[in-house]
Design an enzyme around this catalytic site. Structure first.
Site, short mmCIF file in Angstrom:
data_model
loop_
_atom_site.label_atom_id
_atom_site.label_comp_id
_atom_site.label_asym_id
_atom_site.label_seq_id
_atom_site.Cartn_x
_atom_site.Cartn_y
_atom_site.Cartn_z
N TRP A 124 10.53 -2.67 -2.09
CA TRP A 124 9.26 -3.32 -1.93
C TRP A 124 9.04 -4.12 -3.31
CZ3 TRP A 124 4.04 -1.06 -4.01
CH2 TRP A 124 3.08 -2.08 -3.71
N ASP A 205 7.73 7.47 -3.06
CA ASP A 205 6.72 6.70 -2.46
C ASP A 205 6.56 7.02 -0.98
OD1 ASP A 205 4.98 4.61 -1.53
OD2 ASP A 205 6.21 2.72 -2.40
N LYS A 240 -2.51 2.89 5.58
CA LYS A 240 -1.79 2.78 6.94
C LYS A 240 -2.24 3.71 7.85
CE LYS A 240 0.61 -0.36 4.58
NZ LYS A 240 0.58 -0.52 3.04
#
Length: 390
Positions: A124, A205, A240
């Site tokens: 990312w 993460d 999410k």
């Protein structure tokens, strides 16, 4: 003062909004969308909010570390019951997963004295900026093999075996962003051995729990590390899997060797928070804890989560079938092996540019596609556009 460069992902969304063309499609930003192209509020979230608002009696500050019920249940999702009740975990509420990553970087650099962090290639884009901002030097380890369309574990192993003791290693728990290619259990086990041998600090993460294979299965990588006896830092996000993007709901969990160490870790984390955001917002965390502590709401939430995961998987199949039907001669079946919201399409920056300029299809320059942005209404047009630029 020079102008700042636009964010490589959020800047695309700004350009998408300014695009006046009808039929435009945004597959860049990492936001779940339903079959109608909306980012919905989950029914369980609405139900939890009604309970919270009916019983709310104060807007006083939360503790620096956040509400204990929220951080405890968030840690339980990651580590399971036994470790959560062991007293070895220091968990604090952060403004989103990004806030958890930033706090993890500050803890590693300013408390533990870590100087280098290893990031997957690719990763990312914000990872490098977050860790660079706290003074950590970023190094890269090979991760995704663009030719074989899978994890380059041999390259990853070789790079990390050359890391210096005390370095941090950023890992993706599941649904790797941007490739969608995940480590299997054997690879996690081998990785745990390398981390322990080289005395490396894993920072995980965990932004997509439940979007890969399910809540428990997606946590297996972290649990392999903990079962190997490693101390682990985990950055969780509920943007999410609860659809709480704008509530900024995250948790930083630090697993220590014993309860005494965890208490000292908590004190250091709170000191860092006090000079950063002081204490966290309440509403998003209250939604998560209300759902997780209710047997009924939790069961309903898991059904909603399963439905989101199934929709994403269904659009993967629709994308592969649609590309074939649109005349693409390349084999895109590798997309079916990838997990979560994202996939590396294999498109070049030039092809991505043509897609945006000629077809109003927006994806990230490295070819990453947000599969969750595909819908039954737009997938055939996207497939035709991609086939046209190949």
């Amino acid at each position: 003062m020079p102008a700042a460069a636009a964010d490589p992902i959020l800047g695309l969304t700004d350009a998408f909004r300014a695009d006046a063309r009808t039929g435009k499609v945004n597959l860049s930003v990492g936001v779940y969308q339903d079959a109608e192209g909306a980012s919905p509020v989950l029914a369980t979230v609405k139900a939890a909010e009604r309970l919270i608002l009916s019983g709310e009696s104060t807007k006083a500050y939360l503790p620096i570390s956040g509400d204990g019920a929220y951080t405890r249940e968030a840690a339980r999702l990651v580590f399971g019951d036994a470790l959560t009740e062991s007293g070895r975990i220091a968990s604090v509420h952060t403004p989103g997963g990004t806030g958890a990553l930033r706090l993890a970087g500050e803890f590693a650099r300013h408390v533990l004295g870590v100087k280098q962090v290893w990031l997957s290639q690719p990763t990312w884009p914000n990872h490098q900026g977050i860790f660079g901002a706290v003074g950590l030097e970023a190094k890269g380890y090979p991760y995704y093999d663009a030719t074989a369309k899978n994890v380059n574990f041999a390259g990853m192993r070789a790079a990390l075996e050359g890391a210096s003791p005390g370095d941090a290693v950023l890992l993706h728990a599941c649904c790797h962003n941007p490739s969608g290619a995940d480590l299997d259990t054997d690879q996690w086990s081998a990785l745990a051995g390398i981390l322990g041998e080289r005395r490396l600090l894993p920072i995980v993460d965990f932004a997509y729990q439940g979007f890969g294979d399910g809540l428990e299965t997606d946590a297996q990588g972290v649990r392999v590390l903990t079962e190997a006896g490693l101390e682990v830092i985990v950055c969780s996000s509920f943007s999410k899997n609860f659809g709480l993007y704008r509530e900024r709901v995250g948790v930083l969990s630090l697993l220590a060797q014993n309860a005494d160490d965890a208490a000292r870790v908590m004190g250091q984390a709170k000191a860092l928070i006090r000079t950063n955001f002081s204490n966290p917002p309440a509403h998003g965390g209250a939604i998560v804890s209300t759902i997780l502590l209710s047997d009924e709401l939790r069961a309903r939430w898991i059904v909603e989560l399963d439905e989101m995961r199934a929709r994403i998987a269904g659009m993967r199949f629709a994308l592969v079938d649609g590309l074939r039907a649109a005349g693409a001669t390349q084999d895109f079946s590798f997309l079916l092996e990838q997990k979560g919201m994202f996939s590396f399409s294999g498109l070049t920056p030039e092809q991505v540019k043509i897609l945006r300029e000629a077809h109003a299809v927006y994806i990230v320059g490295n070819g990453r596609i947000n599969v969750a942005g595909l819908t039954p209404a737009n997938v055939s047009g996207v497939c035709a556009a991609i086939a046209a630029v190949l």
